[in-house]
Enzyme design. Structure first.
Site, PDB file in Angstrom:
ATOM      1  N   GLU A   1       0.895  -1.166   0.000  1.00 18.84           N
ATOM      2  CA  GLU A   1       0.000   0.000   0.000  1.00 18.84           C
ATOM      3  C   GLU A   1       0.926   1.206   0.000  1.00 18.84           C
ATOM      4  O   GLU A   1       1.419   1.616   1.035  1.00 18.84           O
ATOM      5  CB  GLU A   1      -0.913  -0.039   1.225  1.00 18.84           C
ATOM      6  CG  GLU A   1      -2.116   0.863   1.045  1.00 18.84           C
ATOM      7  CD  GLU A   1      -1.820   2.327   1.300  1.00 18.84           C
ATOM      8  OE1 GLU A   1      -1.286   3.004   0.367  1.00 18.84           O
ATOM      9  OE2 GLU A   1      -2.102   2.797   2.401  1.00 18.84           O
TER      10      GLU A   1
ATOM     11  N   GLU B   1       4.619  11.276  -1.972  1.00 20.91           N
ATOM     12  CA  GLU B   1       5.482  10.384  -1.178  1.00 20.91           C
ATOM     13  C   GLU B   1       6.433   9.576  -2.058  1.00 20.91           C
ATOM     14  O   GLU B   1       7.390   8.988  -1.558  1.00 20.91           O
ATOM     15  CB  GLU B   1       4.706   9.387  -0.292  1.00 20.91           C
ATOM     16  CG  GLU B   1       3.876  10.010   0.788  1.00 20.91           C
ATOM     17  CD  GLU B   1       3.203   8.966   1.683  1.00 20.91           C
ATOM     18  OE1 GLU B   1       3.744   7.875   1.886  1.00 20.91           O
ATOM     19  OE2 GLU B   1       2.111   9.298   2.189  1.00 20.91           O
TER      20      GLU B   1
END
Ligand SMILES: C[S@@+](CC[C@H](N)C(=O)[O-])C[C@H]1O[C@@H](n2cnc3c(N)ncnc32)[C@H](O)[C@@H]1O
Length: 369
Positions: free
Chosen positions: A153, A162
Site C-alpha cells: 500500500e 510520497e
C-alpha cells in the site's frame, strides 16, 4: 537448517519461536542506519513511526478491506507462495497474505512501527509464516532471490505524493519472479472541474484585511498549494477525464514524471474555481472475474486520501457545454523527491453568450508538500 527448511517444518510453537530467533538474531536491528538518511527521508520515515497514522489507515475500511478481499478472492494464487510486503507498517497486509494461504511473507519497513508489527505478528500466531525486516527495502537482504507476489500500500495523496511507488518498482525489478503478481497492479488519476466560491471568498477576504492591513500578496501563494479535502459531489460541475493510467507490471520510474492532457466539459451554467483530482485502484484477478477495485473520487465512499484540489488562477464563468482543456505536468520535487511539482496549463473555451469575454488561457504551478 535453512530458513526455508524451518518454514516448511514449522507447525508448533517451538519451531515458531526458533524461526523468530533465527530471523531476528541473523538480522541486524536495521539494514539502514538512520544517521545515513537525509533530513527529508528521516522526516518521512519518522512520520510512520507513530501508531496514529497507522490507525487512520487501518480504519480506512475501503482501503484495508480492498486488500483483504483481493487476497481472499485470489486465495488460490497465494497458496504456497512467497510474498513480499513492501512497507509493511503494522503488518496488516502480511497477515492477510499469511492467513489466506501464503507459504511465507517477508514484510519490510524502515519505520520503527515494524518493532510493534513484530509483536503483533507473533501475538496473532503468524511468527512462523511472516518474517519482518527493518530497513529501507533498497538496503535489506531478503532471504529469497525471488518472490511470487508483491503486495504494497504505497499510494499517497494525488496517488504519487510520497513517491513510494519508486520503491515498489525497485522491488518488482529486483525480486519479482517472471509472471509474478503485484497487488494492486493498476491505477489511474482522474480530473474534473469544480466550483468552490466559498473557499476563494473566505481566503480572499481574510488576506485583504488582516487587522486592518492589506496582506493580498499572499493570495496568489495560497493558490499554489494543492488542498487535500473532501469534495462534495454536487460541486463537481464538469465531466471528468482520466489523466493517466499506470500498469504496475510495465511502468518505469521515469514514467512518473509526465505531462498528460485532459479535456472536460461544463455540465451546467456555473463557475469553475478549481480542478479536483482523485485516483482509482484495481487488483489482479483471474480472467472473467470482476476485480476488486476502489475509487477515491467524489462520487465514492470517503477514504483517508480524500480528493486533491488545484485552485485555478482565475474563476471561469462557464455555461453548459463549454470546454476546459489543458495539460497537467507532474514530477518529483528536486530538493525533496517525496514532494511533487505540478503545473496545470488550461485553455477555457466558452461557446454560449459573451464567449470571447469568458474564454481564457492560463497556467499555475503547485508544490505538493
Ligand atoms: C502507507 S504505509 C502502509 C503500511 C501498511 N502496509 C498498511 O497497509 O497499513 C507505507 C509504509 O511503507 C514504509 N516505507 C515507505 N518507503 C519505504 C522503503 N523505501 N523501505 C521500507 N519501508 C518503506 C513506510 O515507513 C510506511 O510504514
Amino acid at each position: 537448517m535453512t530458513l526455508d527448511d524451518i518454514i516448511e517444518a514449522s507447525t508448533d510453537k517451538e519451531t515458531l519461536n526458533r524461526l523468530n530467533k533465527v530471523t531476528l538474531d541473523n538480522t541486524p536491528e536495521s539494514a539502514t542506519e538512520k544517521r545515513t538518511l537525509n533530513r527529508f527521508e528521516k522526516e518521512y520515515f519518522e512520520s510512520y513511526d507513530h501508531y496514529e497514522i497507522h490507525q487512520e489507515m487501518l480504519q480506512d475500511s475501503i482501503r484495508t478491506l480492498a486488500y483483504k478481499n483481493a487476497i481472499i478472492d485470489n486465495k488460490h494464487l497465494f497458496k504456497g507462495k512467497i510474498v513480499l510486503d513492501v512497507g509493511c507498517g503494522t503488518g496488516i497486509l502480511s497477515m492477510f497474505a499469511a492467513k489466506y494461504g501464503a507459504k511465507h511473507v517477508i514484510g519490510v519497513d524502515m519505520s520503527d512501527v515494524i518493532d510493534n508489527a513484530r509483536e503483533i505478528v507473533n501475538l496473532n500466531g503468524f511468527g512462523n509464516k511472516i518474517t519482518l525486516l527493518k530497513g529501507k527495502l533498497e538496503d535489506v537482504e531478503l532471504p529469497y532471490d525471488k518472490v511470487d507476489i508483491i503486495i504494497s500500500e504505497w499510494m499517497g495523496y494525488f496517488l504519487l505524493f510520497e513517491s513510494m511507488l519508486d520503491t515498489v518498482l525497485y522491488a518488482r525489478d529486483k525480486y519479482l519472479v517472471e509472471g509474478g503478481l503485484i497487488f494492486p497492479d493498476k491505477c489511474s488519476i482522474h480530473v474534473a472541474g469544480m466550483e468552490d466560491t466559498n473557499y476563494i471568498q473566505e481566503k480572499t477576504r481574510f488576506w485583504k484585511d488582516v487587522y486592518g492591513f492589506d496582506y493580498s500578496p499572499f493570495i496568489p501563494l495560497i493558490m499554489k498549494d494543492p488542498i487535500v479535502d473532501t469534495v462534495e459531489r454536487d460541486v463537481v460541475n464538469t465531466t471528468s477525464d482520466r489523466l493517466i493510467e499506470l500498469d504496475l507490471h510495465t511502468v518505469q520510474i521515469s514514467d512518473l514524471s509526465f505531462i498528460a492532457h485532459f479535456k472536460v466539459e461544463a455540465k451546467r451554467n456555473d463557475r469553475i474555481d478549481a480542478i479536483v483530482s482523485w485516483f482509482d485502484i484495481e487488483f489482479p484477478c483471474i480472467k472473467g472475474n470482476i476485480p476488486v477495485a476502489f475509487s477515491t473520487g467524489p462520487n465514492s465512499t470517503y477514504t483517508h486520501w480524500k480528493q486533491t484540489i488545484f485552485y485555478l488562477k482565475n474563476t471561469l464563468e462557464c455555461e453548459s457545454g463549454d470546454s476546459l482543456e489543458g495539460t497537467l505536468s507532474c514530477s518529483p520535487n528536486k530538493r525533496n523527491n517525496r514532494f511533487l511539482d505540478i503545473k496545470i496549463r488550461y485553455n477555457f473555451e466558452a461557446k454560449g453568450g459573451i464567449a470571447n469575454v469568458r474564454s481564457t488561457k492560463n497556467e499555475n504551478m503547485y508544490l505538493m508538500s
